[in-house]
Design a protein around this motif. Structure first.
Motif, PDB file in Angstrom:
ATOM      1  N   LYS A 102      -4.216   3.972  12.440  1.00 24.10           N
ATOM      2  CA  LYS A 102      -4.277   3.100  11.260  1.00 24.10           C
ATOM      3  C   LYS A 102      -4.044   1.651  11.654  1.00 24.10           C
ATOM      4  N   ASP A 103      -3.115   1.421  12.573  1.00 26.14           N
ATOM      5  CA  ASP A 103      -2.840   0.059  13.030  1.00 26.14           C
ATOM      6  C   ASP A 103      -4.098  -0.581  13.622  1.00 26.14           C
ATOM      7  N   VAL A 104      -4.812   0.180  14.460  1.00 27.50           N
ATOM      8  CA  VAL A 104      -6.022  -0.371  15.075  1.00 27.50           C
ATOM      9  C   VAL A 104      -7.093  -0.609  14.017  1.00 27.50           C
ATOM     10  N   ALA A 105      -7.255   0.342  13.087  1.00 24.74           N
ATOM     11  CA  ALA A 105      -8.253   0.180  12.025  1.00 24.74           C
ATOM     12  C   ALA A 105      -7.949  -1.063  11.188  1.00 24.74           C
ATOM     13  N   ASP A 106      -6.682  -1.279  10.866  1.00 26.46           N
ATOM     14  CA  ASP A 106      -6.294  -2.472  10.105  1.00 26.46           C
ATOM     15  C   ASP A 106      -6.564  -3.741  10.917  1.00 26.46           C
ATOM     16  N   ARG A 107      -6.271  -3.680  12.195  1.00 21.73           N
ATOM     17  CA  ARG A 107      -6.471  -4.851  13.061  1.00 21.73           C
ATOM     18  C   ARG A 107      -7.949  -5.223  13.174  1.00 21.73           C
ATOM     19  N   GLU A 108      -8.794  -4.200  13.298  1.00 26.11           N
ATOM     20  CA  GLU A 108     -10.220  -4.446  13.529  1.00 26.11           C
ATOM     21  C   GLU A 108     -11.042  -4.437  12.237  1.00 26.11           C
ATOM     22  N   GLY A 109     -10.427  -4.051  11.107  1.00 29.64           N
ATOM     23  CA  GLY A 109     -11.099  -4.146   9.827  1.00 29.64           C
ATOM     24  C   GLY A 109     -12.098  -3.053   9.530  1.00 29.64           C
ATOM     25  N   TYR A 110     -11.783  -1.817   9.880  1.00 28.41           N
ATOM     26  CA  TYR A 110     -12.666  -0.706   9.534  1.00 28.41           C
ATOM     27  C   TYR A 110     -11.858   0.407   8.881  1.00 28.41           C
ATOM     28  N   SER A 111     -12.551   1.346   8.253  1.00 31.76           N
ATOM     29  CA  SER A 111     -11.902   2.481   7.599  1.00 31.76           C
ATOM     30  C   SER A 111     -12.028   3.719   8.478  1.00 31.76           C
ATOM     31  N   ILE A 112     -11.009   4.560   8.445  1.00 34.48           N
ATOM     32  CA  ILE A 112     -11.029   5.794   9.221  1.00 34.48           C
ATOM     33  C   ILE A 112     -10.272   6.864   8.446  1.00 34.48           C
ATOM     34  N   SER A 113     -10.738   8.097   8.562  1.00 30.01           N
ATOM     35  CA  SER A 113     -10.079   9.219   7.888  1.00 30.01           C
ATOM     36  C   SER A 113      -9.013   9.793   8.810  1.00 30.01           C
ATOM     37  N   LEU A 114      -7.768   9.856   8.333  1.00 24.73           N
ATOM     38  CA  LEU A 114      -6.639  10.338   9.116  1.00 24.73           C
ATOM     39  C   LEU A 114      -6.035  11.559   8.430  1.00 24.73           C
ATOM     40  N   ILE A 115      -5.902  12.654   9.163  1.00 27.47           N
ATOM     41  CA  ILE A 115      -5.390  13.897   8.604  1.00 27.47           C
ATOM     42  C   ILE A 115      -4.268  14.431   9.486  1.00 27.47           C
TER      43      ILE A 115
END
Length: 254
Positions: A102-115
């Motif tokens: 989530k930290d990387v997704a927030d940093r780079e500005g994309y969405s990812i599904s985390l389960i």
């Protein structure tokens, strides 16, 4: 072993890996912005084992493909697959490892599904969901990987691929200094009282060795065809210095 009468060993491993993630574990060091930008340019160095990247021929073109990073938290594989254009889902038993993605997704500005889920249980996906499963070294934290391979087969689409990093047992036979043989195989503290007595749950979690026969035949029994293999070493230590392989990766096709 009384503790395990009340708690699953995977709960112990989850807490152990949460702790490792807070201490800078090598599998909990997220990719840098520079790594992500290189992947956007098509140059991704994806690791399933400590040092050797997955061949580009194994990955193929993942743009628009549905990809599962299985036990793939840590902010390493998921971000690079996203940068290559894949629709990525990351499943991990450790909330701390997922937080790094989530930290990387927030940093780079994309969405990812985390389960957050335990891969010894049925995977929380429908049949024929994914085109590719990426599984960095993690089956050493589960006692019986055969049911996992069956679940991977179930959730992959026809023609899908499973790329898995695996240990070969070498790390489990040597002592801490990697200078002498100290343990018999298979390494399974749940079945071997002597190994259990030597175990430090907090430092090591509950780990298991798996033979090549157990892993490869398990994949074949699940329906997979083995298409590729490569060996790898530890990232440091005496075994690394002596170029003794302790890991390998498999390309299995559905």
């Amino acid at each position: 072993m009384y503790y395990l009468c009340m708690h699953k060993y995977t709960d112990i491993n989850r807490r152990t890996i949460d702790k490792w993630a807070s201490e800078g574990w090598e599998w909990a060091t997220p990719v840098s912005h520079e790594d992500y930008m290189e992947a956007l340019a098509g140059k991704a160095r994806i690791l399933l084992t400590p040092t050797k990247p997955v061949p580009s021929s194994w990955l193929g073109d993942v743009k628009g493909k549905k990809v599962l990073a299985l036990a793939g938290g840590g902010g390493q594989q998921g971000p690079l697959l996203n940068a290559l254009g894949a629709d990525v889902t990351v499943l991990d038993n450790s909330g701390s490892m997922l937080a790094l993605d989530k930290d990387v997704a927030d940093r780079e500005g994309y969405s990812i599904s985390l389960i957050q889920a335990d891969m010894t249980e049925p995977l929380p996906f429908g049949n024929n969901t994914f085109d590719l499963i990426i599984n960095p070294v993690s089956t050493c934290y589960i006692e019986d990987p055969s049911s996992l391979w069956k679940e991977c087969w179930r959730i992959l689409r026809e023609g899908g691929k499973l790329l898995a990093g695996l240990d070969n047992g070498i790390n489990y036979i040597v002592d801490e200094e990697e200078t002498m043989i100290a343990h018999a195989l298979p390494y399974n503290p749940l079945r071997n009282p002597e190994q259990w007595d030597e175990l430090d749950e907090e430092a090591d979690g509950i780990q298991f060795s798996h033979s090549h026969e157990e892993i490869i035949q398990g994949m074949i029994d699940a329906g997979f065809t083995i298409r590729g293999i490569y060996a790898d070493t530890n990232s440091s230590g005496r075994l690394k210095e002596m170029a003794i392989p302790a890991f390998y990766a498999l390309f299995a096709a559905r």
